[in-house]
Structures are given as C-alpha cells and as structure tokens.
Design an enzyme around this catalytic site. Structure first.
Site, PDB file in Angstrom:
ATOM      1  N   TYR A 146       0.813  -1.213   0.000  1.00  0.00           N
ATOM      2  CA  TYR A 146       0.000   0.000   0.000  1.00  0.00           C
ATOM      3  C   TYR A 146       0.847   1.264   0.000  1.00  0.00           C
ATOM      4  CZ  TYR A 146      -4.542  -2.209   0.853  1.00  0.00           C
ATOM      5  OH  TYR A 146      -5.706  -2.916   0.738  1.00  0.00           O
ATOM      6  N   LYS A 196       3.669 -15.664   2.932  1.00  0.00           N
ATOM      7  CA  LYS A 196       3.887 -16.403   1.687  1.00  0.00           C
ATOM      8  C   LYS A 196       5.396 -16.656   1.609  1.00  0.00           C
ATOM      9  CE  LYS A 196       2.532 -18.083  -2.308  1.00  0.00           C
ATOM     10  NZ  LYS A 196       1.706 -19.311  -2.421  1.00  0.00           N
ATOM     11  N   ASP A 228      -2.318 -18.718   0.918  1.00  0.00           N
ATOM     12  CA  ASP A 228      -3.278 -19.397   0.026  1.00  0.00           C
ATOM     13  C   ASP A 228      -4.013 -20.519   0.766  1.00  0.00           C
ATOM     14  OD1 ASP A 228      -0.861 -20.745   0.136  1.00  0.00           O
ATOM     15  OD2 ASP A 228      -0.758 -21.208  -2.002  1.00  0.00           O
ATOM     16  N   ASP A 252      -6.164  -7.276   4.097  1.00  0.00           N
ATOM     17  CA  ASP A 252      -7.282  -6.683   3.366  1.00  0.00           C
ATOM     18  C   ASP A 252      -8.123  -7.790   2.742  1.00  0.00           C
ATOM     19  OD1 ASP A 252      -8.828  -4.637   2.093  1.00  0.00           O
ATOM     20  OD2 ASP A 252      -7.746  -5.089   0.229  1.00  0.00           O
ATOM     21  N   ASP A 256     -12.045  -9.536   4.233  1.00  0.00           N
ATOM     22  CA  ASP A 256     -13.310  -9.575   3.481  1.00  0.00           C
ATOM     23  C   ASP A 256     -13.794 -11.013   3.361  1.00  0.00           C
ATOM     24  OD1 ASP A 256     -13.256  -6.814   3.092  1.00  0.00           O
ATOM     25  OD2 ASP A 256     -13.833  -6.958   0.980  1.00  0.00           O
TER      26      ASP A 256
HETATM   27  C1  IPM Z   1     -10.321  -1.625   3.760  1.00  0.00           C
HETATM   28  C2  IPM Z   1     -10.568  -1.040   2.399  1.00  0.00           C
HETATM   29  C3  IPM Z   1      -9.429  -0.075   2.078  1.00  0.00           C
HETATM   30  C4  IPM Z   1      -8.138  -0.868   2.069  1.00  0.00           C
HETATM   31  C5  IPM Z   1      -9.613   0.727   0.784  1.00  0.00           C
HETATM   32  C6  IPM Z   1     -10.911   1.507   0.780  1.00  0.00           C
HETATM   33  C7  IPM Z   1      -8.444   1.639   0.529  1.00  0.00           C
HETATM   34  O1  IPM Z   1     -10.673  -2.039   1.455  1.00  0.00           O
HETATM   35  O2  IPM Z   1     -10.253  -0.863   4.735  1.00  0.00           O
HETATM   36  O3  IPM Z   1     -10.205  -2.841   3.862  1.00  0.00           O
HETATM   37  O4  IPM Z   1      -7.806  -1.493   1.052  1.00  0.00           O
HETATM   38  O5  IPM Z   1      -7.459  -0.883   3.090  1.00  0.00           O
HETATM   39 MG    MG Z   2     -10.684  -3.981   2.237  1.00  0.00          MG
END
Ligand code: IPM
Ligand code: MG
Length: 387
Positions: A146, A196, A228, A252, A256
């Site tokens: 990032y 990894k 993975d 990240d 999710d």
């Molecule tokens: C998160 C989001 C952010 C990230 C984006 C919006 C930049 O996906 O907080 O997980 O990738 O960190």
């Molecule tokens: Mg995210």
C-alpha cells in the site's frame, strides 16, 4: 442536568456513499450510551473522501488530519466514490484514508469476526462450521504494497510496465507481531501468522521475526500458515483460528473473506490503533470494514451494525469505557434476537416468520431501545427509577 464527569473529544468522518447514514445511526447509539453511562461526547465533523475532493479539491486537508490527531478517537463511516474510479484519476478518495492511517501512525487494524448465534444459519458457509467462530484478524496497516515506493507505470520500448513495492522494516513487522501475541494472551492463546514465505523474501523476514518474538511468549501456541492455504481454511475450518496476524494486503483480502462467516459484510467492525496514548486509552480510528456502497447510498437500507459495533470498540480501546462497550454489544445481539433485520440480513435468510425488516435509521433506533431497556442505569437515568 449536572455536567458529565468526563467528556471525550471525537472527530467524526461521515465520508461518502452510505457513510453518513451508518454514522448517523452509530452516533445516536453513542449519544444514548453516553447518557446512560454518564459521560459526554464533544463532536467535530470533518470531510474526508469524495466529499472533500468536491469541497476542497483534496481528499483530506492537513488541518483536518491535525483535528483527528488532537482528538481522543476518530469515528469513521466509509469513503469511496465511483466518480473517481477512472484509473487515470489524479485524486482518489481512498488515498485520503491511506494518508489518515499513515499520518496518524495507525499501524494495526483489528478486525474481529464473531458470528451472532441467531445469524449463524445466514452465512453461506454451513452453520455447523461457523457457529463457534471467534477470530481476530490483526492486519498491518501502514506498510507493505500500500505504501512502498516506487509504485508507478512506465513506458518502455517493449510496452507499458508497472511496479508496486512491498517494503517492511524490521521495526514495522515486530510491533504488529508483538501486538498479535499480546492480544492472543488475552484470548484463547493461539496465534496464526500468515505469510507467503515459500515465495516472498518479505514473508521470510516476517516469519523470522515472528519466531524471534515468540521467545517472549512461551504461553502462546504459534502456527505459521501460507496465505493461500489459510484462505481455504478460513471457510473450511474457521473455528480453529483465534488471533491471526498478517501484512497489509493479505489482511485486506482475508478480512473480506472472513466477513462472509458473519452472514454479512455489514456486521463487521474494525479498530485502527497506533502507539499514541491519550489520558483515556489508545488513540484510534474506528470504521466498519465495508465500503461506501454507492449503489445503495441514500436509500436508508444499509446495515449500521458494523458501525455501531465499531463504536463499541472505540469505547473499549480509546475511551476506557469497557462496560459501555459491552452494553452496546449486548444491545446489538438483543436487537437481532428480537428479529430486526436490514435488507442485507433478510437476503441471507429469506423473509422468515418473526423477522422485522427495517432500514438503517430504524435499526439504529432499535439498538438504542434495546440499550435503554437492558441497562439498569439506563432505566434509572432515563426515567428516574430508583433501584
Ligand atoms: C479496507 C478497504 C481499504 C483498504 C480501501 C478503501 C483503501 O478495502 O479498509 O479494507 O484497502 O485498506
Ligand atoms: Mg478492504
């Protein structure tokens, strides 16, 4: 009314899309909690994201970062706006969030994943697998891909070429890994470090440092997992995980993925923490893990529970009010148990008997009502009842 014993200084960032709606519900829950528990909240609102690009031409102004830095905590909605998603766009709302994280030194992002018992059947993952899930992702937040430089496209004689850079210093790895061990110590004493290391040099240093830090934590069971295979185990055997620590991009992605266990992305809160202490706790930024969801913005249908649960994390980590935090968490459970569902949660179960389909603000109101009815002090404060 007598003035509260303590007043916390909060910066609130509603942001873009559904951000203002979920923040409005979260703010009302916090105000009710403050009234019940007898503390004050002093709010400063700032624009960050697409709304700030519109108003000021930049995703976040220096003076607004300073306001955040001077507060006890930041309560954050969501940012992101499809008007700026052109790959050639020079300013993007997301850059503002990254800058806030970096400038405020919020190096650790805590994403707890728990499954509300009444929603266990709503997860796309089988109920028997998700019902005992109680894990905490600790995502490194201010390093890795990032922020690495260079990060650019170049034109070469052979066509376009692109580079992103994954850099970590030893210090950056060590501090987040140490936090992972500390958090495991307060929970089920198991830490999974995700990397990894079979491919990436950065992961090999990560793994070495994890092993070094482990020497200080003989009571913690440690396992190294490749990202993975770990992504697979998160859906096949999610209950085996306790604390999971990993670098920024892995965190990240896996967070999710882990959110599906809870039945909806709209259920998961987060805390971004740094090293700075205020007189009340650790300074931090609190936001739902979901994004700005522009497709459903302005319709009063977004699920505010992730934001409300983020408010609970803020009370616990930054404001030194763990009892109030637990009260909010209990009120959320009670609200779900009473059948209240935003459309994302109804979609997961279908419209079964006893379900009350509500919008964003009504869900917030239901949590406030649950808070007032389950907290003894609440009854006392609100209605003057002697107990
Ligand atoms: C998160 C989001 C952010 C990230 C984006 C919006 C930049 O996906 O907080 O997980 O990738 O960190
Ligand atoms: Mg995210």
């Amino acid at each position: 009314m007598s003035s509260p014993a303590v007043t916390y200084r909060l910066v609130v960032v509603p942001g873009d899309g559904i951000g203002p709606e979920v923040i409005s519900a979260g703010r009302r829950v916090l105000e009710a909690t403050a009234q019940i528990f007898g503390f004050g909240l002093d709010w400063t609102e700032v624009l960050v994201g697409g709304v700030a690009i519109d108003a000021y031409g930049t995703g976040v102004r220096d003076e607004d970062i300073d306001k955040c830095a001077a507060a006890d905590a930041v309560f954050f909605g969501a940012i992101g706006d499809p008007r700026f998603s052109d790959p050639k766009a020079k300013v993007r709302p997301e850059q503002a969030l990254l800058r806030l994280r970096k400038d405020l030194c919020l190096y650790a992002n805590l994403r707890p994943v728990t499954v509300q018992p009444i929603l266990a059947a709503s997860s796309p993952v089988r109920e028997s697998l998700v019902k005992d899930v109680d894990l905490l992702i600790v995502r490194e937040l201010t390093g890795g891909l990032y922020f690495g430089k260079p990060s650019e496209q170049r034109v070469t004689p052979n066509g376009r070429e692109v580079v992103d850079t994954l850099t970590y210093t030893e210090h950056e790895i060590r501090r987040v890994v140490k936090l992972g061990f500390e958090l495991a110590r307060g929970r089920r004493k198991k830490l999974t470090s995700v990397d990894k290391a079979n491919v990436l040099e950065s992961s090999r240093l990560w793994r070495t440092i994890v092993d070094e830090v482990k020497a200080d934590y003989p009571d913690i069971e440690l396992e190294h997992r490749l990202v993975d295979a770990c992504a697979m185990s998160l859906v096949t055997r999610p209950a085996q995980f306790d604390v999971m620590v990993m670098e920024n991009l892995f965190g990240d992605i896996l967070s999710d993925e882990a959110s599906v266990l809870a039945g909806s992305l709209g259920m998961l809160p987060s805390a971004s923490l740094g090293e700075r202490r205020t007189e009340h706790g650790l300074f931090g930024l609190y936001e739902p893990i979901h994004g700005s969801a522009p497709d459903i913005a302005g319709q009063d249908i977004a699920n505010p529970l992730a934001t409300i649960l983020s408010a609970a994390m803020m009370l616990r980590w930054s404001l030194g009010q763990p009892t109030a935090a637990e009260a909010i968490e209990r009120a959320v459970t009670a609200t779900l148990d009473a059948g209240y569902r935003t459309p994302d949660l109804v979609a997961a179960t279908g419209e079964v008997a006893g379900i009350k389909k509500v919008g964003t603000q009504a869900m917030g109101d239901a949590v406030v009502a649950a808070l007032r009815s389950t907290e003894p002090q609440g009854l006392g404060a609100a209605e003057g009842v002697m107990r």
